[in-house]
Design an enzyme around this catalytic site. Structure first.
Site, mmCIF file in Angstrom:
data_model
loop_
_atom_site.group_PDB
_atom_site.id
_atom_site.type_symbol
_atom_site.label_atom_id
_atom_site.label_comp_id
_atom_site.label_asym_id
_atom_site.label_seq_id
_atom_site.Cartn_x
_atom_site.Cartn_y
_atom_site.Cartn_z
ATOM 1 N N ASP A 263 0.567 -1.199 0.050
ATOM 2 C CA ASP A 263 -0.225 0.071 -0.078
ATOM 3 C C ASP A 263 0.645 1.245 -0.118
ATOM 4 O OD1 ASP A 263 -2.480 -1.248 0.025
ATOM 5 O OD2 ASP A 263 -2.446 -1.405 2.319
ATOM 6 N N TYR B 168 5.826 -8.507 8.525
ATOM 7 C CA TYR B 168 5.613 -7.111 8.713
ATOM 8 C C TYR B 168 5.928 -6.732 10.217
ATOM 9 C CZ TYR B 168 2.803 -7.479 4.290
ATOM 10 O OH TYR B 168 2.293 -8.066 3.116
ATOM 11 N N ASP C 20 -6.447 2.376 7.560
ATOM 12 C CA ASP C 20 -4.911 3.070 7.836
ATOM 13 C C ASP C 20 -4.822 4.423 7.603
ATOM 14 O OD1 ASP C 20 -4.752 3.588 5.025
ATOM 15 O OD2 ASP C 20 -3.486 2.318 4.480
ATOM 16 N N ARG D 194 -3.749 -4.006 7.830
ATOM 17 C CA ARG D 194 -4.804 -3.007 8.032
ATOM 18 C C ARG D 194 -6.207 -3.463 8.320
ATOM 19 N NH1 ARG D 194 -6.879 -0.586 3.078
ATOM 20 N NH2 ARG D 194 -5.735 -1.265 1.381
#
Length: 236
Positions: free
Chosen positions: A52, A80, A94, A186
């Protein structure tokens, strides 16, 4: 690969190179591909696994004959690290969109947060968020989301191998997640907020690993600019 210290001999983007990039915040994955294509005039290039715009970290770029392996790289597990803000929600889950609601988090303890995170370990169904690049009827979902539209989405099977809370300093929780292809971190952040009853959104995200490839091995856009200058100077 590209050498940080010097120019690799016989580098040939067209015949096939694997490039590990550290995508900057604010860039789309396509932006990175487009910049590299333009810098080196590469006719065949693509990336494995979208990041993203508000996320940074490892992005695998394939050129030439290596593009045949894109699907193989896309299937690898992802790791992540990031930060969740509790007690606040956004439409995009997010920081791409502004906070639309804030709630009290005084009842949220570390124990409750750990339990909430652990509840998402394993195989599960996840609905892609509206603010995503998923295509439905040939159209990217985020294009409808930005116009205030909601499109019906089918849940997809994902796997979360690890969801570790590494620190908790209310309202912020730092975490590490190891998950399968197609997992929206997210959405996990939003789901944690819903489970705790206070709401949450993903404040920051870095992809640190894809399979055995690590972001520590990746190159920045500045590295590629330096390489481009060297290539052009050699050509002259």
């Amino acid at each position: 690969m590209i050498d940080h210290v010097g120019l690799k001999k016989n580098i040939n983007f067209e015949s096939g190179e694997l490039i590990l990039m550290n995508k900057p915040i604010g860039w789309t994955s396509f932006d990175v591909v487009a910049r590299i294509r333009s810098m080196y005039h590469i006719p065949k290039i693509g990336h494995a696994g979208t990041l993203d715009p508000k996320a940074s970290g490892l992005l695998i770029i394939c050129t030439g004959k290596m593009t045949k392996s894109i699907d193989q790289f896309s299937e690898l597990e992802k790791e992540y690290v990031g930060t969740i803000e509790l007690g606040a929600t956004t439409k995009s889950f997010d920081s791409e969109t502004e906070v639309i609601e804030r709630n009290d988090i005084s009842g949220v303890t570390l124990s409750k947060l750990l339990t909430a995170a652990q509840s998402f370990i394993g195989v599960q169904k996840q609905i892609p968020p509206m603010y995503s690049a998923v295509k439905i009827n040939g159209r990217r979902l985020y294009k409808d989301a930005r116009k205030g539209r909601t499109i019906a989405r089918e849940p997809r099977e994902i796997f979360v191998g690890e969801f570790e809370i590494t620190s908790f300093n209310p309202p912020f929780a730092e975490f590490k997640v190891v998950c399968s292809k197609g997992t929206y971190v997210r959405s996990l952040a939003n789901d944690v907020g819903e489970k705790l009853g206070c709401g949450a959104y993903l404040k920051s995200l870095i992809r640190t690993r894809i399979g055995s490839f690590c972001v520590a091995e990746a190159y920045s856009m500045e590295d590629l600019n330096l390489l481009s200058e060297k290539i052009h100077s050699v050509a002259v």
